[in-house]
Write a protein that holds these residues in place. Structure first.
Motif, PDB file in Angstrom:
ATOM      1  N   LYS A 168      -8.884  52.200  28.815  1.00 29.36           N
ATOM      2  CA  LYS A 168      -7.890  53.114  28.266  1.00 29.36           C
ATOM      3  C   LYS A 168      -6.643  52.393  27.744  1.00 29.36           C
ATOM      4  O   LYS A 168      -6.021  52.841  26.801  1.00 29.36           O
ATOM      5  N   GLN A 169      -6.270  51.287  28.364  1.00 26.39           N
ATOM      6  CA  GLN A 169      -5.053  50.587  27.970  1.00 26.39           C
ATOM      7  C   GLN A 169      -5.286  49.765  26.707  1.00 26.39           C
ATOM      8  O   GLN A 169      -6.289  49.048  26.584  1.00 26.39           O
ATOM      9  N   ALA A 170      -4.331  49.865  25.772  1.00 27.83           N
ATOM     10  CA  ALA A 170      -4.464  49.198  24.472  1.00 27.83           C
ATOM     11  C   ALA A 170      -4.644  47.693  24.610  1.00 27.83           C
ATOM     12  O   ALA A 170      -5.481  47.098  23.922  1.00 27.83           O
ATOM     13  N   GLY A 171      -3.871  47.066  25.467  1.00 24.71           N
ATOM     14  CA  GLY A 171      -3.980  45.614  25.641  1.00 24.71           C
ATOM     15  C   GLY A 171      -5.357  45.210  26.133  1.00 24.71           C
ATOM     16  O   GLY A 171      -5.937  44.223  25.658  1.00 24.71           O
ATOM     17  N   ALA A 172      -5.883  45.946  27.080  1.00 24.69           N
ATOM     18  CA  ALA A 172      -7.220  45.662  27.613  1.00 24.69           C
ATOM     19  C   ALA A 172      -8.290  45.905  26.544  1.00 24.69           C
ATOM     20  O   ALA A 172      -9.251  45.143  26.434  1.00 24.69           O
ATOM     21  N   GLN A 173      -8.101  46.949  25.745  1.00 23.59           N
ATOM     22  CA  GLN A 173      -9.041  47.229  24.664  1.00 23.59           C
ATOM     23  C   GLN A 173      -9.054  46.079  23.661  1.00 23.59           C
ATOM     24  O   GLN A 173     -10.122  45.641  23.216  1.00 23.59           O
ATOM     25  N   LYS A 174      -7.879  45.584  23.287  1.00 24.29           N
ATOM     26  CA  LYS A 174      -7.784  44.494  22.313  1.00 24.29           C
ATOM     27  C   LYS A 174      -8.435  43.227  22.851  1.00 24.29           C
ATOM     28  O   LYS A 174      -9.134  42.523  22.119  1.00 24.29           O
ATOM     29  N   ARG A 175      -8.251  42.936  24.129  1.00 18.37           N
ATOM     30  CA  ARG A 175      -8.897  41.761  24.727  1.00 18.37           C
ATOM     31  C   ARG A 175     -10.415  41.920  24.693  1.00 18.37           C
ATOM     32  O   ARG A 175     -11.141  40.988  24.348  1.00 18.37           O
ATOM     33  N   TRP A 176     -10.910  43.120  25.027  1.00 15.99           N
ATOM     34  CA  TRP A 176     -12.347  43.386  25.012  1.00 15.99           C
ATOM     35  C   TRP A 176     -12.904  43.240  23.604  1.00 15.99           C
ATOM     36  O   TRP A 176     -13.946  42.611  23.408  1.00 15.99           O
ATOM     37  N   LEU A 177     -12.219  43.819  22.624  1.00 18.08           N
ATOM     38  CA  LEU A 177     -12.669  43.724  21.241  1.00 18.08           C
ATOM     39  C   LEU A 177     -12.724  42.267  20.783  1.00 18.08           C
ATOM     40  O   LEU A 177     -13.695  41.836  20.166  1.00 18.08           O
ATOM     41  N   SER A 178     -11.704  41.490  21.101  1.00 16.47           N
ATOM     42  CA  SER A 178     -11.663  40.076  20.733  1.00 16.47           C
ATOM     43  C   SER A 178     -12.805  39.305  21.385  1.00 16.47           C
ATOM     44  O   SER A 178     -13.489  38.521  20.717  1.00 16.47           O
ATOM     45  N   ARG A 179     -13.007  39.510  22.683  1.00 18.38           N
ATOM     46  CA  ARG A 179     -14.090  38.816  23.398  1.00 18.38           C
ATOM     47  C   ARG A 179     -15.455  39.149  22.826  1.00 18.38           C
ATOM     48  O   ARG A 179     -16.373  38.341  22.887  1.00 18.38           O
ATOM     49  N   ASN A 180     -15.601  40.340  22.284  1.00 18.62           N
ATOM     50  CA  ASN A 180     -16.892  40.788  21.769  1.00 18.62           C
ATOM     51  C   ASN A 180     -17.017  40.642  20.255  1.00 18.62           C
ATOM     52  O   ASN A 180     -17.973  41.145  19.656  1.00 18.62           O
ATOM     53  N   GLY A 181     -16.075  39.962  19.642  1.00 15.38           N
ATOM     54  CA  GLY A 181     -16.176  39.628  18.226  1.00 15.38           C
ATOM     55  C   GLY A 181     -16.020  40.805  17.285  1.00 15.38           C
ATOM     56  O   GLY A 181     -16.563  40.785  16.183  1.00 15.38           O
ATOM     57  N   ILE A 182     -15.272  41.815  17.703  1.00 14.02           N
ATOM     58  CA  ILE A 182     -15.044  42.985  16.849  1.00 14.02           C
ATOM     59  C   ILE A 182     -13.622  42.918  16.313  1.00 14.02           C
ATOM     60  O   ILE A 182     -12.656  43.005  17.081  1.00 14.02           O
ATOM     61  N   PRO A 183     -13.460  42.747  15.000  1.00 13.81           N
ATOM     62  CA  PRO A 183     -12.123  42.638  14.422  1.00 13.81           C
ATOM     63  C   PRO A 183     -11.373  43.973  14.464  1.00 13.81           C
ATOM     64  O   PRO A 183     -11.989  45.044  14.399  1.00 13.81           O
ATOM     65  N   TYR A 184     -10.066  43.878  14.576  1.00 14.39           N
ATOM     66  CA  TYR A 184      -9.226  45.074  14.616  1.00 14.39           C
ATOM     67  C   TYR A 184      -7.849  44.725  14.081  1.00 14.39           C
ATOM     68  O   TYR A 184      -7.468  43.561  13.999  1.00 14.39           O
ATOM     69  N   LEU A 185      -7.129  45.758  13.694  1.00 14.77           N
ATOM     70  CA  LEU A 185      -5.712  45.642  13.371  1.00 14.77           C
ATOM     71  C   LEU A 185      -4.949  46.286  14.512  1.00 14.77           C
ATOM     72  O   LEU A 185      -5.529  47.043  15.302  1.00 14.77           O
ATOM     73  N   THR A 186      -3.659  46.031  14.589  1.00 12.35           N
ATOM     74  CA  THR A 186      -2.840  46.680  15.596  1.00 12.35           C
ATOM     75  C   THR A 186      -1.905  47.646  14.901  1.00 12.35           C
ATOM     76  O   THR A 186      -1.200  47.281  13.962  1.00 12.35           O
ATOM     77  N   SER A 187      -1.920  48.906  15.357  1.00 10.85           N
ATOM     78  CA  SER A 187      -1.057  49.926  14.761  1.00 10.85           C
ATOM     79  C   SER A 187       0.382  49.713  15.213  1.00 10.85           C
ATOM     80  O   SER A 187       0.664  48.900  16.097  1.00 10.85           O
ATOM     81  N   THR A 188       1.287  50.468  14.630  1.00  5.55           N
ATOM     82  CA  THR A 188       2.705  50.341  14.987  1.00  5.55           C
ATOM     83  C   THR A 188       2.965  50.728  16.437  1.00  5.55           C
ATOM     84  O   THR A 188       3.943  50.285  17.020  1.00  5.55           O
ATOM     85  N   ASN A 189       2.075  51.528  17.029  1.00  5.05           N
ATOM     86  CA  ASN A 189       2.260  51.897  18.438  1.00  5.05           C
ATOM     87  C   ASN A 189       1.516  50.948  19.377  1.00  5.05           C
ATOM     88  O   ASN A 189       1.441  51.192  20.577  1.00  5.05           O
ATOM     89  N   GLY A 190       0.947  49.858  18.827  1.00  9.28           N
ATOM     90  CA  GLY A 190       0.314  48.836  19.649  1.00  9.28           C
ATOM     91  C   GLY A 190      -1.152  49.063  19.942  1.00  9.28           C
ATOM     92  O   GLY A 190      -1.780  48.242  20.616  1.00  9.28           O
ATOM     93  N   ARG A 191      -1.720  50.140  19.457  1.00 13.71           N
ATOM     94  CA  ARG A 191      -3.126  50.445  19.722  1.00 13.71           C
ATOM     95  C   ARG A 191      -4.017  49.735  18.707  1.00 13.71           C
ATOM     96  O   ARG A 191      -3.628  49.541  17.559  1.00 13.71           O
ATOM     97  N   PRO A 192      -5.238  49.342  19.127  1.00 11.85           N
ATOM     98  CA  PRO A 192      -6.156  48.715  18.176  1.00 11.85           C
ATOM     99  C   PRO A 192      -6.694  49.738  17.173  1.00 11.85           C
ATOM    100  O   PRO A 192      -6.954  50.885  17.512  1.00 11.85           O
TER     101      PRO A 192
END
Length: 64
Positions: A15-39
């Motif tokens: 649920k937490q944005a930071g944890a989601q971004k780490r998971w996405l990075s570890r799994n090779g899924i590219p993302y942008l970060t919104s102005t509210n910090g969410r992937p």
């Protein structure tokens, strides 16, 4: 199409944005970060990771 917040939670199991971004990075899924910090994840990025032989090219995101 951009994935919803719920879609990202379902994919990552987090649920937490930071944890989601780490998971996405570890799994090779590219993302942008919104102005509210969410992937921000495009569905094509997930499809390309899950089915690399079936997805030919990633769409280009032009932010200019």
């Amino acid at each position: 199409m951009i994935l919803s917040r719920q879609d990202i939670e379902d994919i990552t199991g987090l649920k937490q944005a930071g944890a989601q971004k780490r998971w996405l990075s570890r799994n090779g899924i590219p993302y942008l970060t919104s102005t509210n910090g969410r992937p921000v994840v495009h569905q094509h990025a997930v499809a390309a990771r899950l089915m690399p032989n079936q997805v030919k090219t990633m769409p280009r995101l032009d932010l200019a």
